[in-house]
Each structure stands twice: as structure tokens, then as C-alpha cells.
Design a protein around this motif. Structure first.
Motif, PDB file in Angstrom:
ATOM      1  N   LYS A  22       0.808  -1.220   0.000  1.00 51.86           N
ATOM      2  CA  LYS A  22       0.000   0.000   0.000  1.00 51.86           C
ATOM      3  C   LYS A  22       0.839   1.266   0.000  1.00 51.86           C
ATOM      4  N   LYS A  23       2.115   1.145   0.336  1.00 51.38           N
ATOM      5  CA  LYS A  23       2.991   2.316   0.323  1.00 51.38           C
ATOM      6  C   LYS A  23       3.265   2.805  -1.098  1.00 51.38           C
ATOM      7  N   ALA A  24       2.972   1.977  -2.074  1.00 48.44           N
ATOM      8  CA  ALA A  24       3.225   2.347  -3.472  1.00 48.44           C
ATOM      9  C   ALA A  24       2.179   3.346  -3.956  1.00 48.44           C
ATOM     10  N   ASP A  25       2.593   4.310  -4.740  1.00 47.75           N
ATOM     11  CA  ASP A  25       1.649   5.259  -5.332  1.00 47.75           C
ATOM     12  C   ASP A  25       1.068   4.723  -6.637  1.00 47.75           C
ATOM     13  N   ASN A  26       1.915   4.143  -7.448  1.00 48.40           N
ATOM     14  CA  ASN A  26       1.531   3.731  -8.797  1.00 48.40           C
ATOM     15  C   ASN A  26       2.386   2.525  -9.171  1.00 48.40           C
ATOM     16  N   VAL A  27       1.744   1.416  -9.522  1.00 48.16           N
ATOM     17  CA  VAL A  27       2.511   0.201  -9.824  1.00 48.16           C
ATOM     18  C   VAL A  27       2.213  -0.293 -11.235  1.00 48.16           C
ATOM     19  N   PRO A  28       3.201  -0.926 -11.873  1.00 40.09           N
ATOM     20  CA  PRO A  28       2.955  -1.548 -13.177  1.00 40.09           C
ATOM     21  C   PRO A  28       2.151  -2.825 -12.986  1.00 40.09           C
ATOM     22  N   VAL A  29       1.164  -3.041 -13.829  1.00 33.51           N
ATOM     23  CA  VAL A  29       0.342  -4.248 -13.744  1.00 33.51           C
ATOM     24  C   VAL A  29       0.160  -4.850 -15.133  1.00 33.51           C
ATOM     25  N   GLN A  30      -0.303  -6.057 -15.126  1.00 35.91           N
ATOM     26  CA  GLN A  30      -0.806  -6.705 -16.339  1.00 35.91           C
ATOM     27  C   GLN A  30      -2.276  -7.027 -16.108  1.00 35.91           C
ATOM     28  N   TYR A  31      -3.048  -6.991 -17.182  1.00 36.74           N
ATOM     29  CA  TYR A  31      -4.477  -7.284 -17.062  1.00 36.74           C
ATOM     30  C   TYR A  31      -4.961  -8.075 -18.263  1.00 36.74           C
ATOM     31  N   ARG A  32      -6.087  -8.740 -18.075  1.00 38.81           N
ATOM     32  CA  ARG A  32      -6.763  -9.425 -19.176  1.00 38.81           C
ATOM     33  C   ARG A  32      -8.239  -9.539 -18.854  1.00 38.81           C
ATOM     34  N   ARG A  33      -9.049  -9.568 -19.875  1.00 40.38           N
ATOM     35  CA  ARG A  33     -10.498  -9.749 -19.689  1.00 40.38           C
ATOM     36  C   ARG A  33     -10.776 -11.190 -19.288  1.00 40.38           C
ATOM     37  N   VAL A  34     -11.682 -11.356 -18.347  1.00 35.20           N
ATOM     38  CA  VAL A  34     -12.091 -12.687 -17.904  1.00 35.20           C
ATOM     39  C   VAL A  34     -13.614 -12.717 -17.786  1.00 35.20           C
ATOM     40  N   LYS A  35     -14.165 -13.921 -17.691  1.00 37.09           N
ATOM     41  CA  LYS A  35     -15.593 -14.058 -17.489  1.00 37.09           C
ATOM     42  C   LYS A  35     -15.959 -13.619 -16.080  1.00 37.09           C
ATOM     43  N   CYS A  36     -17.133 -13.048 -15.951  1.00 35.94           N
ATOM     44  CA  CYS A  36     -17.617 -12.582 -14.648  1.00 35.94           C
ATOM     45  C   CYS A  36     -18.392 -13.702 -13.945  1.00 35.94           C
ATOM     46  N   ALA A  37     -17.961 -14.041 -12.744  1.00 34.86           N
ATOM     47  CA  ALA A  37     -18.668 -15.040 -11.945  1.00 34.86           C
ATOM     48  C   ALA A  37     -19.691 -14.317 -11.068  1.00 34.86           C
ATOM     49  N   ARG A  38     -20.972 -14.547 -11.303  1.00 35.38           N
ATOM     50  CA  ARG A  38     -22.035 -13.855 -10.567  1.00 35.38           C
ATOM     51  C   ARG A  38     -22.961 -14.866  -9.893  1.00 35.38           C
ATOM     52  N   ARG A  39     -23.481 -14.461  -8.747  1.00 35.87           N
ATOM     53  CA  ARG A  39     -24.492 -15.263  -8.068  1.00 35.87           C
ATOM     54  C   ARG A  39     -25.866 -14.700  -8.383  1.00 35.87           C
ATOM     55  N   GLY A  40     -26.810 -15.582  -8.646  1.00 32.56           N
ATOM     56  CA  GLY A  40     -28.163 -15.129  -8.960  1.00 32.56           C
ATOM     57  C   GLY A  40     -28.273 -14.644 -10.394  1.00 32.56           C
ATOM     58  N   GLY A  41     -29.442 -14.104 -10.716  1.00 33.38           N
ATOM     59  CA  GLY A  41     -29.706 -13.684 -12.079  1.00 33.38           C
ATOM     60  C   GLY A  41     -29.363 -12.232 -12.354  1.00 33.38           C
ATOM     61  N   LEU A  42     -29.557 -11.820 -13.605  1.00 28.98           N
ATOM     62  CA  LEU A  42     -29.401 -10.412 -13.965  1.00 28.98           C
ATOM     63  C   LEU A  42     -30.418  -9.593 -13.192  1.00 28.98           C
ATOM     64  N   ARG A  43     -30.023  -8.382 -12.785  1.00 27.23           N
ATOM     65  CA  ARG A  43     -30.914  -7.527 -11.997  1.00 27.23           C
ATOM     66  C   ARG A  43     -31.267  -6.285 -12.800  1.00 27.23           C
ATOM     67  N   PHE A  44     -32.542  -5.955 -12.769  1.00 27.93           N
ATOM     68  CA  PHE A  44     -33.066  -4.811 -13.512  1.00 27.93           C
ATOM     69  C   PHE A  44     -33.705  -3.839 -12.520  1.00 27.93           C
ATOM     70  N   THR A  45     -33.099  -2.676 -12.374  1.00 28.41           N
ATOM     71  CA  THR A  45     -33.632  -1.653 -11.467  1.00 28.41           C
ATOM     72  C   THR A  45     -34.355  -0.602 -12.291  1.00 28.41           C
ATOM     73  N   LEU A  46     -35.632  -0.353 -11.974  1.00 28.04           N
ATOM     74  CA  LEU A  46     -36.486   0.503 -12.792  1.00 28.04           C
ATOM     75  C   LEU A  46     -36.568   1.910 -12.213  1.00 28.04           C
ATOM     76  N   SER A  47     -36.531   2.897 -13.092  1.00 25.31           N
ATOM     77  CA  SER A  47     -36.716   4.286 -12.680  1.00 25.31           C
ATOM     78  C   SER A  47     -37.323   5.058 -13.837  1.00 25.31           C
ATOM     79  N   GLY A  48     -37.771   6.299 -13.565  1.00 24.07           N
ATOM     80  CA  GLY A  48     -38.331   7.118 -14.628  1.00 24.07           C
ATOM     81  C   GLY A  48     -39.638   7.759 -14.237  1.00 24.07           C
ATOM     82  N   SER A  49     -40.526   7.883 -15.230  1.00 22.91           N
ATOM     83  CA  SER A  49     -41.830   8.515 -15.037  1.00 22.91           C
ATOM     84  C   SER A  49     -42.790   7.907 -16.049  1.00 22.91           C
TER      85      SER A  49
END
Length: 253
Positions: A142-169
């Protein structure tokens, strides 16, 4: 007829090859940088550019991240999952280069008044992740300000189904989509009432989608398409008595 069948088979093969190429590219490790922001509740933010609100309620919590301009891609990356590990820094990276899985939840804005190497880490075209302190501590000191990293896209592991939150008028209808599995990145959304056909919705911001139609009093179905071109339809997710401000759960990829 035979020529038509051959053409269809060739088209399917080309689509499959393109999908494989995209998948292979996503699996490759790419170079970026990472910092962290202090939050007392362990999350990077409560309200962010993706519109998820309380990240603990959205189930992303401390493993949420803000992305620089090139990665955020005008909000289309919201909900996408990235595996990130600290590399090439013997002083700051934890031994063994452990990784964490992050969900894109916010935009890290550029600061062109500062150098890209000192403070302007999210300046275009830098690839940068702004993490929570808790997640950052799992890959680097945590003492580091900025670190070099590597990244890659991965599948998202989710519990339960897709959630739809409704708003508007009455004549402005908006849906926030969360907890999306697979690649996590919604690129198209349609809604259907009991008295309507399928209505394409437009991206308002982040993963908030809108249409100008009155759907009050109708049970609602949703068709979600992710960036890997997978489509999932959840019928009658919200009952006819649905209310603005409520969240309803559909199927999962």
C-alpha cells in the motif's frame, strides 16, 4: 440450394473464427498501471460513472475499479471483469504476483495538468486501473503510489440472475442492468410489455438504458445482449404491479 448452404456454412465458420480471435486476444496479458483510492467502507466509490450506486448492494464491493478513458470506452465497459496482477517491481509487487478480479464500475478522469507518470495516470491513452485500497493490498504494497500491472479480460462469476432496477416517469422509462455474467458488458437491451412488441432501449449513461414509452401496468420482459453477441431473454421479470425504484431479477447467462 447447395451453393446457398455452402455460403451459410462459410459464414458461420468466419463468425466462429472471429469469435476465437477476439477470445484469444482478450486472454492475452496486457500492460497497464494501477493506483488506489481511500474509502472507509472498502469500496472505491458509492456513486460512479456506471450508475451502480452502492457497490456493496450491487455485489461488486471492494473489487470495483475505475478505468481510464481508453479502457472505459464511453461506459460500454461498465460491468466487464478484468484480472489484474502487479508485475516488474521487486519493491512494491507482492511475492508470487497474485491477481484479483475487478469489475469496471467507474471512470477515472484524465488530469492533463499533471504528468502521465505522476498524478495524470488516467490521461489518454494510458491504460490504468483505480482500485480500492483493500483490493490493491492483495497485489501490492500500500505504500506504493503507482505500480505496473498486467491485465486481461475474464468471465464474470455472478451469483443469482441479472438484476433490472427501474426508474423514470410515465413517459420516460429507465433500466439499470447489474450482476451480468459472462463478459459482463451489455451492448444492447430491449424491453417488452404485455401490450407492446420488443422496444430497443438506448444507453443513457453507464449501464442505464432508456426509452420514451409508458409501460406502467404491464408485466415486463427483457432481452439482453453482451459484447460477445450472446443474447438472453427473461420473460415477465417485473409483474404488472412493478414500481419505480424496485429491482427485479431475471435469468443468468
Amino acid at each position: 440450394m447447395r451453393a446457398l448452404l455452402q455460403a451459410i456454412v462459410l459464414l458461420l465458420i468466419l463468425i466462429w473464427l472471429q469469435t476465437c480471435m477476439i477470445t484469444a486476444e482478450d486472454l492475452e496479458w496486457k500492460s497497464a498501471t494501477a493506483t488506489y483510492t481511500n474509502q472507509t467502507n472498502g469500496s472505491i466509490i458509492i456513486e460512479g460513472a456506471c450508475g451502480y450506486g452502492d457497490l456493496h448492494k450491487a455485489s461488486y464491493g471492494k473489487y470495483s475499479a475505475g478505468l481510464s478513458t481508453i479502457l472505459f470506452n464511453r461506459g460500454s465497459a461498465c460491468g466487464a471483469c478484468f484480472e489484474v496482477r502487479c508485475v516488474d517491481h521487486i519493491l512494491w509487487c507482492l511475492q508470487g504476483s497474485p491477481s484479483v478480479i475487478l469489475t469496471a464500475t467507474d471512470f477515472c478522469p484524465p488530469n492533463y495538468g499533471l504528468s502521465a507518470d505522476y498524478g495524470g495516470w488516467c490521461n489518454f491513452p494510458k491504460q490504468h486501473f483505480e482500485m480500492s485500497e483493500a483490493a490493491f493490498a492483495e497485489i501490492a504494497e500500500k505504500k506504493a503510489d503507482n505500480v505496473p500491472v498486467q491485465y486481461r479480460r475474464v468471465k464474470c462469476a455472478r451469483r443469482g440472475g441479472l438484476r433490472f432496477t427501474l426508474s423514470g416517469s410515465f413517459h420516460f422509462y429507465q433500466v439499470l442492468v447489474t450482476n451480468v455474467g459472462l463478459d459482463g458488458e451489455v451492448i444492447a437491451l430491449k424491453v417488452k410489455g404485455s401490450k407492446t412488441g420488443w422496444i430497443p432501449m438506448a444507453r443513457n449513461w453507464g449501464q442505464n438504458w432508456q426509452c420514451n414509452v409508458n409501460l406502467i401496468g404491464q408485466p415486463l420482459s427483457f432481452e439482453v445482449t453482451t459484447s460477445n453477441r450472446r443474447t438472453l431473454t427473461s420473460y415477465n421479470v417485473a409483474p404488472a404491479s412493478w414500481q419505480f425504484g424496485q429491482t427485479y431479477e431475471g435469468k443468468q447467462f
